[in-house]
Structures are given as C-alpha cells and as structure tokens.
Design an enzyme around this catalytic site. Structure first.
Site, PDB file in Angstrom:
ATOM      1  N   LYS A 551       0.823  -1.298   0.024  1.00  0.00           N
ATOM      2  CA  LYS A 551       0.174  -0.073   0.102  1.00  0.00           C
ATOM      3  C   LYS A 551       1.026   1.292  -0.060  1.00  0.00           C
ATOM      4  CE  LYS A 551      -3.566   2.200   2.853  1.00  0.00           C
ATOM      5  NZ  LYS A 551      -4.390   2.016   4.191  1.00  0.00           N
ATOM      6  N   ASP A 647     -13.373   2.647  11.160  1.00  0.00           N
ATOM      7  CA  ASP A 647     -13.815   2.920   9.770  1.00  0.00           C
ATOM      8  C   ASP A 647     -14.178   1.318   9.406  1.00  0.00           C
ATOM      9  OD1 ASP A 647     -14.323   3.824   7.387  1.00  0.00           O
ATOM     10  OD2 ASP A 647     -12.359   3.800   6.510  1.00  0.00           O
TER      11      ASP A 647
END
Length: 833
Positions: A551, A647
């Site tokens: 990432k 989240d």
C-alpha cells in the site's frame, strides 16, 4: 457470398496448423503468444490471438465484402498493437478470410469488436495462459503465474467449454447443461439473446484507450432502465420511458429487441421474447448494444462491410451526457472547450487530444492535498453538471470551503439568487461541465462551478509578455539560487536526519523495515496495481517466496499521523482475523505498508450487485460475519489498550483464499486507555457507517459496533446502506430496516442473489435482530463485541427489547458537514490484496 452457419475448417501457415474448433475439453491450456491464430499484420490498429474460433473463414476471397463477422474467443490487445503489453481475455466479433494474395493460406482478420471481457481491470502480458483445469475451472494466469481471473466452477462437474453461435462462452457438465455463462457476467455490451437482469449492470470503459471500468453504468431496476454516472454518489442521466413501479414489478429484464433495448417485467413477456430472439439471432443481421465511455448507449450493426452505430437513448441535448466533452470539458451547444479559455486564463488545462476535443481536458498540474493552502479554485460562471442533486443550502464561501477541506472533492457547484444563500453540491467525480444561460433559470438564479486547481499553477498564469520579461530579468539570479540551494541540500543531507523518517524506529515490536527500492523492485516498479482509494494505491508484489500487497500512501488523504497510527496499531498485534502487517517503508517522502496478500479481495466485491463476482452462499456470509466480530472483539477487549477501528465497512474487510475474513486499514484507528470510558476526537470514518454519537465527537469503541451492524445488513441484503442509484424512498437501507421491523416485513430485505438464504430463514432473522441490537441509537444499549461473539457462538441470546427507531437522520445522510469531518470516500480497493 453469404454464410449462415460457421463450418469447421483448418487453416495452415508456414508455422502452424489451427483447427477451427468450437469447444474445448478439460486440461486444455492456451498460451498468449504468436503460436495462436492471430491477425497477419500486428500494426493494423489491433492485435488479437484466437483460441476458440467460431468464425467462417472463406477461402481465397478477393474482397472483404465476401465475408461477414462471427465470434471468436481469445486474447485481445488493450493497448497499442505495435508494442502491446496489456491483453484482455475476451469474446469478440471478428471477420476472417484468406486473401487471394496470401502465401500458404495465411488467415486475415478484420473488423474486431469486443462484446465481453474477463479481466478488463487487470490486463495480462505476453505468455499469459488460459486453462480449463482438470477440476473444471476456467482460469487466467499472468506470465508470472499470478491468478488474475477465474470462473470459480471447481467441483461443479464441468467437462468442457463451448462458444455458442450467439457469442456466449459457456462451461458444460456431463448432461450438456450450462454451468457457467459469460452472458451472466455482462461487462459493457449486450449481444442478441443476452438479457440484463434486475440489479445487473453494464459498466462503460474509462476512456477510449482505457478498458478498465469507468464511472458510467446502465442498470435495470423494477421500474425500468436507468443510466447513472458516478461511483460514490451516482447521479441519474437517463431513465427509460417504460411504465411500472417498484411496488408493482418484482422482476425486470433488459434485452436487445427490434434494434432497441426494451424492459420486460413478466415471464410471459420473456417467453414471447425468447421466441423472437431465436428468430432474430438466426437472421442475417449482426448487431450488439454497448454502453460507450462517453455515456451513449449505441446499437452497432454490420452494414455495407463495416460497423455502423446509432443512439439508443432518446436524449436530445448532446450536452446532457455526463462525458459529452470528457472530464473537465465545457459543453456548449454540442461544442467543447476547456475551462479558463473564455476567461483568458490559458495554461491551467489542456486537451487530452487536440484532434478529438470531445475526449476532455486535464489539469496541467496534478492536485495534492498536503494542506488546504496549496489549492485554490478557478471560478467558471454559467455552468452546471448534467443532473446535479444539490446537497444542502448554504452560502458561497461555505460551499467553497467545504470542498477545499475535503481532499476527495474536485469541484463545488453553487446555484444561487445572491451570494448570501444558495444550493451547494460537492463533486468528487469530475464530468463535463454544461454551459447554461441566465434564461435557463427563473427568478434570476445563476449557476457557477468552482474547479479545484493547484494554487501555484494559478498564480503563475502571467501573460506571455510578462513571462518573457520575468524570464530574462531573473535568469542570472535563478542560476545563482540553484547553485546555493544544491549546496545547502547536500550539506543538510549529510548533517541532519531526514524529516520524514518520523523517528519511527522508537516504536517497540515493529515489523520488517524495507527500503523504497526493495518495494519498487518487489512490485515491478509499481506496475501491478490492484486497488485504489482515498488513502493511496495498492500493488501486488513478491518478496522472496511471500506474496504481498504493498500500500503506497499518496499523500492525498493520509499523512504522517495516519501512517504512524497504522504502523503503531497493528505492527505489534497479531490475530487470525486482522490482516498481517509484514513490513513498512518510511524513507524521505515515501510511506508504504506491506501486508499479507488476500486473493479474494474485499467483501464489497462479493456482496454488492455492482460487482461481478459470484454471490456468496449463506454459510459463507455467516462465517464472514463471525470472523469480523471476532476480530473486533480482539481489538476492543484483548489488547493492552482498547483499539477503536473507526472505519469498519466492506471495503476494509478482506478475504483470503478460504474466504476467511480479516479486518484491514487502521489509518483512522484510535487507542483508548482502559481507564477511559470515552475519548474526544474529530469526526472520522465513512458516511453511511457513522454512529449517532459522532455528532458530539465523544466516542467509545461502540462506534465500531454500530458500523458492524450496518455491515451485517449489507451482507444480508446484498446492497449498500446508502445507495443513490436507488429510488429516493429506497436509498437508505437502515431506514428501510426500521420500517420493515415495525411492520414485520423483514423477509422483503433478503438478498435475492443468494439462492440458499431462504433455507435458513431462522438464522437470517436472528442476524437481522443482532444487527438491530448493534444499531441502537443509544450506545449504552448496544452489545459489546464480546457479547456479539457469544451470540454468534450460540452461548448468548439476542436482546429482545429493542428500540426500532434506528435512525439519527443528521448523521445518517449528513453531507453538509464535510468542512469539519475526516470522512473517507468509498474506496475501490476490491481486487486481491
């Protein structure tokens, strides 16, 4: 010369002999290289390699008019044909014949048109392979052995593959029954005899040259055919004029019928259509319907030796299409231009292709979100978008400020009578701008757009004369400044630590630290992109014998604080239902995280109807719910500090090869000391998953419990909580749940795509009650995640005294507070990672 039915023949060349077979048996392997049947000249604007031809090759024809296209299946070049390194496995129309001038009967291929694609978002390279395995699975591997696509039909008694006369690629079992069909997984095209079912979508290409899924799609709902533009908040730009409603129609289908797309809502109509389709498919006409990148739905027909197109949508104003002039382009009476030209502020935007102005414009300096001060706006008067649904009432300055403070916002639109009050819309998806006149509005309303640009770019827009003077006058000082700057930088690099090193080595228990060059090499120079979202991009990689997902934080919506939070939070913990952080890179401005690779991608790919993966069965859905609950219980109860994820959503729940669910993306996580009952923090998370207490900014780990309740309902219902593509009364799933619970109509919410959920209704209703327990507005009435796990294990019952008033409307659909929130947009990190 006309041929009604394909005939099997064998074409030879000096290097190969290729039979025109129509089917394939198990254990067959095809390699993407020139040994496959391919077009004679690779520089004739396309390159294709055929593995299953269903084409009529006409021996020794002199003119192209002597042959007509039929179907083939194989590799099609999705890039420049002369230097192709991106192939898609696809079904296509192709015209094949043997020219009279050919030596040894070399085949010529003409006029290809792709009607179905397996791997449009993940092209493969030279020497990729397609294999029909011994276990009956059709799989696509890249040259390095990476699994790119699969029919997931292992164990379904597949014995062969066939390409039908209508262009349907099918897998068959021993009884000659179709186990898998490409027609059931549409991309952007409908062929004759193919139907688009309720909830399925045709998704257009990103652009003329980019075959990946774009922002425009066509779908069929119970009340007709709809076309939408946008990913996070889709806006409708076309609706079919057919009758019916959601209340009266329980099913709907779209099919190509009488040279147009028609919506059918009953099985009687479908049965009549089947007979017509059979006649139509056997006629001499060749046609298909495709949703093109610009939003036009076009019918393509083979006439006079070429493909000719006509519009299906009855949209009279060409500027009403979302991409009438491409991204950022301004459409005025069908003519296209770039922003800033009329304002004599050239240099901000340039045309994508000067020869085709309808391809759109691009910013000459890309946007970044290091701080709000680095961006400003170009005010474009008298423009709007194709179909704006204005979010809220405010003034012009707040409308601009909300966009400026939201990194996902690319432009704000303000419609007003005066600058003190008006209607605001924040656009994260950029489409064409539509020119309007003052006469278009009543009561002297006007409309303008504020397009976000780099502030430095805007300030450098000097006239040509001024620029010349500045260049001449400053050349000597510039050279001197460069020499001094280089000297200072070199000295600082020797004497001082790098600013972006973050002193990260002081964290205990950190995973492996990699150099930027290590990760650049592991990902093939970041060439294998498998996902992208608000915080960065994800790339597939290989480190030693370990398959990884890397990432890369792009600096758009995640900075030093979020990076440190993610490394510190999950760098020292380990659990079977949390994605493992293998390592990281913090080198100068480069910030990267290395995770274990999750081959089945994120949960949204499997439960939402806008994705094309096969629907999950009930036991798999229940397993995923249980896995996520166990992961959250660990974070909340079993770590040294309580970790609130903040989240939780399907995009952050990843699935391994056995569909074990693991929680990922801890960039917004918050640590809560055990002695603290709550913490105060700025609002963060994703709209649609936010608990009501976020309004006070005083939160506990119970906000994750609320989000988990939303995710349960999305898994059970097969749709997003907030879905702007639905009719207005059906856009908010939790609102529908509230009314259904009060009216004892929960059965209506079950995902129609899950074929076996009806066999486990007691368990399904139990999960719905668990979801409502988690969704209680009063967080004290919600269970802890440890209680949820006990409920799922059967050692504890679901609370029965529930409050069915589940909605706090201010948080459920509040778009206006973007200037005070740290909100995530729905990411598209749905591929394997």
């Amino acid at each position: 010369m006309k041929w009604k039915d394909p005939i099997p023949i064998c074409l030879t060349s000096p290097t190969m002999s290729v039979p025109f077979a129509l089917n394939a048996e198990l254990s067959t392997v095809w390699h993407n290289n020139p040994t496959l049947l391919h077009n004679k000249y690779p520089d004739d604007n396309f390159l294709m390699r055929i593995i299953l031809p269903r084409i009529t090759a006409i021996p020794s024809v002199e003119y192209l008019s002597d042959s007509v296209p039929s179907f083939g299946c194989g590799f099609f070049c999705a890039g420049p044909a002369t230097t192709c390194d991106a192939y898609i496995f696809s079904v296509f129309f192709v015209n094949a014949f043997i020219a009279t001038t050919a030596i040894d009967g070399v085949v010529e291929l003409q006029s290809p048109e792709v009607i179905w694609v397996a791997n449009r978002n993940r092209p493969v390279g030279e020497n990729a392979t397609v294999q029909l395995t011994e276990l009956g699975d059709l799989v696509l591997y890249d040259a390095d052995g990476t699994l790119v696509w699969s029919t997931n039909t292992t164990g379904k008694s597949v014995v062969g593959m066939n390409l039908t006369g209508s262009g349907n690629l099918v897998l068959l079992d021993r009884a000659n029954v179709e186990v898998w069909r490409s027609f059931d997984h549409p991309t952007d095209t409908l062929a004759v005899s193919q139907m688009l079912h309720l909830g399925q979508k045709l998704i257009a290409h990103t652009s003329v040259t980019n075959w990946a899924e774009g922002k425009l799609y066509l779908t069929v709902l119970a009340d007709g055919m709809h076309a939408f533009a946008g990913i996070d908040t889709p806006l409708e730009y076309y609706k079919s004029p057919t009758g019916g409603s959601v209340a009266t129609n329980k099913a709907a289908y779209i099919a190509l019928n009488n040279d147009s797309l028609e919506v059918f809502t009953s099985f009687r109509e479908i049965e009549a259509l089947d007979y017509h389709i059979q006649l139509h498919a056997n006629s001499s006409g060749l046609e298909f319907a495709r949703l093109d990148w610009d939003g036009h739905m076009r019918l393509y027909r083979w006439e006079n030796d070429s493909w000719v197109s006509s519009d299906i949508f009855d949209i009279s104003d060409p500027c009403s299409y979302p991409l009438a002039c491409g991204e950022y382009g301004i459409c005025s009476h069908g003519q296209c231009s770039c922003p800033g030209v009329a304002l004599e502020q050239t240099g901000l935007f340039e045309l994508v292709d000067a020869r085709e102005v309808n391809r759109g414009c691009f910013l000459t300096s890309s946007l970044s979100c290091g701080s709000a001060g680095k961006t400003s706006f170009l005010a474009v008067p008298n423009v709007t978008q194709f179909n704006i649904v204005y979010n809220w009432t405010t003034d012009e300055e707040h409308c601009k400020l909300s966009c400026l403070n939201d990194c996902s916002c690319r432009a704000s639109f303000f419609q007003h009578k005066d600058t003190s009050s008006g209607f605001c819309f924040l656009a994260s998806d950029i489409f064409s701008l539509k020119s309007v006149t003052a006469q278009s509005y009543s009561s002297n309303f006007s409309s303008l757009a504020f397009v976000k640009i780099q502030d430095s770019t805007h300030k450098s827009l000097l006239s040509k004369e001024k620029r010349a003077i500045v260049l001449v006058a400053g050349s000597l000082s510039f050279v001197t400044s460069v020499i001094v700057a280089v000297f200072i930088v070199l000295r600082r690099n020797r004497a001082e630590p790098l600013e972006d090193e973050y002193n990260i080595d002081c964290f205990p228990g950190l995973p492996t630290r990699f150099s930027f060059m290590d990760l650049k090499s592991a990902t093939g120079d970041f060439s294998r992109k498998i996902g992208a979202g608000g915080s960065g991009s994800v790339f597939e990689g290989q480190i030693g014998d370990k398959h990884v997902a890397v990432k890369r934080l792009d600096g758009i919506n995640q900075g030093k604080r979020e990076f440190l939070a993610e490394v510190e939070t999950i760098g020292s913990i380990n659990h079977i239902h949390l994605v493992s952080l293998i390592g990281f890179c913090a080198e100068r401005t480069h910030r990267l995280l290395v995770y274990e690779y999750m081959p089945n991608g994120s949960l949204d790919k499997w439960i939402f109807q806008n994705h094309h993966a096969a629907p999950l069965d009930w036991k798999t859905r229940l397993k995923i719910i249980t896995d996520v609950a166990k992961g959250l219980a660990y974070l909340h109860s079993d770590c040294r500090q309580t970790i609130a994820h903040l989240d939780i959503k399907p995009q952050n729940i990843l699935l391994d090869e056995m569909f074990t669910a693991k929680i990922s993306d801890f960039g917004l996580a918050k640590l809560i000391d055990r002695e603290q009952s709550s913490v105060m923090t700025r609002l963060r998370g994703t709209v649609g998953y936010l608990a009501p207490e976020w309004l006070t900014s005083v939160i506990t780990e119970k906000v994750d419990v609320y989000s988990f309740g939303v995710v349960i309902m999305e898994i059970l219902c097969g749709r997003r909580n907030l879905d702007y593509s639905q009719p207005e009364e059906s856009r908010h799933l939790i609102s529908i749940l509230q009314e259904s619970a009060k009216n004892n109509q929960l059965l209506d919410l079950i995902d129609p795509g899950c074929i076996d959920m009806g066999l486990y209704l007691d368990d399904v209703f139990r999960m719905m009650n668990l979801a409502m327990w988690c969704l209680q507005v009063d967080n004290n009435r919600r269970p802890s995640m440890s209680m949820v796990v006990k409920t799922l294990d059967g050692t504890m019952d679901v609370e029965t005294e529930l409050d069915f008033d589940l909605i706090h409307l201010t948080v459920a659909s509040r778009p206006a507070g973007r200037n005070t929130m740290t909100l995530q947009i729905d990411s598209v990190l749905s591929g394997p990672r």
